[in-house]
Design a protein around this motif. Structure first.
Motif, PDB file in Angstrom:
ATOM      1  N   GLU A   1       0.828  -1.209   0.000  1.00 42.46           N
ATOM      2  CA  GLU A   1       0.000   0.000   0.000  1.00 42.46           C
ATOM      3  C   GLU A   1       0.865   1.261   0.000  1.00 42.46           C
ATOM      4  O   GLU A   1       0.527   2.262  -0.648  1.00 42.46           O
ATOM      5  CB  GLU A   1      -0.979  -0.009   1.177  1.00 42.46           C
ATOM      6  N   ARG A   2       1.975   1.232   0.697  1.00 40.12           N
ATOM      7  CA  ARG A   2       2.883   2.383   0.737  1.00 40.12           C
ATOM      8  C   ARG A   2       3.628   2.539  -0.582  1.00 40.12           C
ATOM      9  O   ARG A   2       3.800   3.650  -1.095  1.00 40.12           O
ATOM     10  CB  ARG A   2       3.879   2.241   1.879  1.00 40.12           C
ATOM     11  N   LEU A   3       4.093   1.424  -1.121  1.00 42.18           N
ATOM     12  CA  LEU A   3       4.778   1.449  -2.410  1.00 42.18           C
ATOM     13  C   LEU A   3       3.837   1.967  -3.503  1.00 42.18           C
ATOM     14  O   LEU A   3       4.227   2.813  -4.320  1.00 42.18           O
ATOM     15  CB  LEU A   3       5.276   0.035  -2.737  1.00 42.18           C
ATOM     16  N   ALA A   4       2.600   1.487  -3.496  1.00 42.44           N
ATOM     17  CA  ALA A   4       1.618   1.938  -4.484  1.00 42.44           C
ATOM     18  C   ALA A   4       1.327   3.428  -4.327  1.00 42.44           C
ATOM     19  O   ALA A   4       1.294   4.168  -5.321  1.00 42.44           O
ATOM     20  CB  ALA A   4       0.324   1.133  -4.345  1.00 42.44           C
ATOM     21  N   ALA A   5       1.113   3.890  -3.100  1.00 41.53           N
ATOM     22  CA  ALA A   5       0.793   5.304  -2.880  1.00 41.53           C
ATOM     23  C   ALA A   5       1.924   6.200  -3.356  1.00 41.53           C
ATOM     24  O   ALA A   5       1.680   7.234  -4.008  1.00 41.53           O
ATOM     25  CB  ALA A   5       0.490   5.546  -1.399  1.00 41.53           C
ATOM     26  N   SER A   6       3.137   5.812  -3.078  1.00 41.49           N
ATOM     27  CA  SER A   6       4.284   6.605  -3.520  1.00 41.49           C
ATOM     28  C   SER A   6       4.368   6.652  -5.049  1.00 41.49           C
ATOM     29  O   SER A   6       4.609   7.705  -5.641  1.00 41.49           O
ATOM     30  CB  SER A   6       5.560   6.002  -2.922  1.00 41.49           C
ATOM     31  N   TRP A   7       4.162   5.527  -5.679  1.00 36.44           N
ATOM     32  CA  TRP A   7       4.217   5.443  -7.144  1.00 36.44           C
ATOM     33  C   TRP A   7       3.095   6.264  -7.779  1.00 36.44           C
ATOM     34  O   TRP A   7       3.321   7.016  -8.720  1.00 36.44           O
ATOM     35  CB  TRP A   7       4.122   3.966  -7.548  1.00 36.44           C
ATOM     36  N   LEU A   8       1.888   6.153  -7.230  1.00 35.38           N
ATOM     37  CA  LEU A   8       0.734   6.862  -7.784  1.00 35.38           C
ATOM     38  C   LEU A   8       0.807   8.373  -7.577  1.00 35.38           C
ATOM     39  O   LEU A   8       0.264   9.132  -8.380  1.00 35.38           O
ATOM     40  CB  LEU A   8      -0.557   6.314  -7.158  1.00 35.38           C
ATOM     41  N   ALA A   9       1.482   8.806  -6.519  1.00 37.26           N
ATOM     42  CA  ALA A   9       1.565  10.244  -6.213  1.00 37.26           C
ATOM     43  C   ALA A   9       2.293  11.021  -7.299  1.00 37.26           C
ATOM     44  O   ALA A   9       2.186  12.250  -7.355  1.00 37.26           O
ATOM     45  CB  ALA A   9       2.240  10.447  -4.862  1.00 37.26           C
ATOM     46  N   ARG A  10       2.997  10.342  -8.177  1.00 37.95           N
ATOM     47  CA  ARG A  10       3.649  11.033  -9.300  1.00 37.95           C
ATOM     48  C   ARG A  10       2.628  11.578 -10.296  1.00 37.95           C
ATOM     49  O   ARG A  10       2.931  12.511 -11.039  1.00 37.95           O
ATOM     50  CB  ARG A  10       4.608  10.083 -10.023  1.00 37.95           C
ATOM     51  N   TRP A  11       1.442  10.958 -10.330  1.00 37.86           N
ATOM     52  CA  TRP A  11       0.453  11.327 -11.336  1.00 37.86           C
ATOM     53  C   TRP A  11      -0.909  11.723 -10.795  1.00 37.86           C
ATOM     54  O   TRP A  11      -1.700  12.330 -11.511  1.00 37.86           O
ATOM     55  CB  TRP A  11       0.247  10.161 -12.305  1.00 37.86           C
ATOM     56  N   PHE A  12      -1.200  11.364  -9.563  1.00 38.00           N
ATOM     57  CA  PHE A  12      -2.547  11.576  -9.037  1.00 38.00           C
ATOM     58  C   PHE A  12      -2.497  12.286  -7.689  1.00 38.00           C
ATOM     59  O   PHE A  12      -1.506  12.223  -6.975  1.00 38.00           O
ATOM     60  CB  PHE A  12      -3.276  10.236  -8.866  1.00 38.00           C
ATOM     61  N   GLY A  13      -3.613  12.893  -7.347  1.00 42.75           N
ATOM     62  CA  GLY A  13      -3.748  13.568  -6.067  1.00 42.75           C
ATOM     63  C   GLY A  13      -4.327  12.660  -4.995  1.00 42.75           C
ATOM     64  O   GLY A  13      -4.470  11.445  -5.176  1.00 42.75           O
ATOM     65  N   ALA A  14      -4.699  13.286  -3.901  1.00 42.60           N
ATOM     66  CA  ALA A  14      -5.150  12.557  -2.716  1.00 42.60           C
ATOM     67  C   ALA A  14      -6.379  11.698  -2.962  1.00 42.60           C
ATOM     68  O   ALA A  14      -6.544  10.661  -2.317  1.00 42.60           O
ATOM     69  CB  ALA A  14      -5.421  13.547  -1.582  1.00 42.60           C
ATOM     70  N   GLU A  15      -7.243  12.085  -3.904  1.00 49.33           N
ATOM     71  CA  GLU A  15      -8.468  11.314  -4.132  1.00 49.33           C
ATOM     72  C   GLU A  15      -8.160   9.910  -4.658  1.00 49.33           C
ATOM     73  O   GLU A  15      -8.962   9.004  -4.496  1.00 49.33           O
ATOM     74  CB  GLU A  15      -9.430  12.056  -5.067  1.00 49.33           C
ATOM     75  N   VAL A  16      -7.006   9.724  -5.263  1.00 47.42           N
ATOM     76  CA  VAL A  16      -6.553   8.400  -5.700  1.00 47.42           C
ATOM     77  C   VAL A  16      -5.562   7.819  -4.684  1.00 47.42           C
ATOM     78  O   VAL A  16      -5.702   6.680  -4.239  1.00 47.42           O
ATOM     79  CB  VAL A  16      -5.896   8.452  -7.104  1.00 47.42           C
TER      80      VAL A  16
END
Length: 195
Positions: free
Chosen positions: A81-96
């Motif tokens: 979950e942490r790895l995914a959140a870090s990776w996704l934060a490059r392209w998406f905001g808090a709602e994702v």
């Protein structure tokens, strides 16, 4: 955060092409089948673009590390979950990002507030629960409830729990490209103060 939705779509396609067929823990579905089922459940529940994309990508962290599929059997929590959140934060905001970051915490929360919830978990999910810290303490419950994204994380958790049907027929990744683009555009607008 990149504003180029083509780049994030390319990365998502690459990750699923390379690792999407890997086993989803001890479940009877692949990582990609699980992701697509979760996104389908979000969409039919009426979730917005951001939360549907979160459902689609909530377990992408499992596809980003080099641990074996059976790592939990060896007592290893991959902290996906942490790895995914870090990776996704490059392209998406808090709602994702936040529902993805909190979806494991949502499981721990539900186990703490609803004793019957843990009994309904699949065996692989019970195993990972132990590695993830078990049911929350009272203080952790209060902290989780104070997050502005806790309701979204709980919704995502429900879809996560259901998205394990080896016979489900759902649309493929292409069906979610417009939602990925929308969530990316929305996030970029947030960063520029346009929303």
């Amino acid at each position: 955060m990149a504003s180029d939705s083509a780049r994030v779509i390319g990365e998502i396609r690459r990750v699923f092409a390379e690792r999407g067929d890997s086993a989803y823990g001890g479940e009877a579905v692949s990582q990609q089948e699980h992701a697509l089922q979760a996104a389908h459940l979000a969409r039919i529940a009426g979730a917005d673009a951001g939360l549907t994309v979160a459902a689609l990508l909530h377990d992408v962290g499992h596809l980003l590390h080099d641990l074996p599929d059976d790592a939990p059997d060896d007592g290893v929590d991959d902290r996906h979950e942490r790895l995914a959140a870090s990776w996704l934060a490059r392209w998406f905001g808090a709602e994702v990002v936040e529902p993805v970051r909190l979806h494991v915490e949502a499981k721990r929360y539900l186990c703490a507030v609803d004793p019957s919830y843990e009994r309904r978990l699949s065996e692989p999910s019970r195993l990972s629960l132990k590695l993830q810290g078990g049911p929350m303490t009272e203080a952790e419950v209060e902290a989780f409830q104070s997050s502005p994204h806790h309701a979204a994380a709980l919704a995502l958790r429900g879809w996560d729990d259901e998205a394990k049907d080896p016979h489900a027929v759902v649309e493929g990744l292409d069906a979610y490209i417009p939602l990925i683009e929308e969530a990316n555009r929305s996030s970029c607008g947030d960063l520029r103060g346009e929303r």
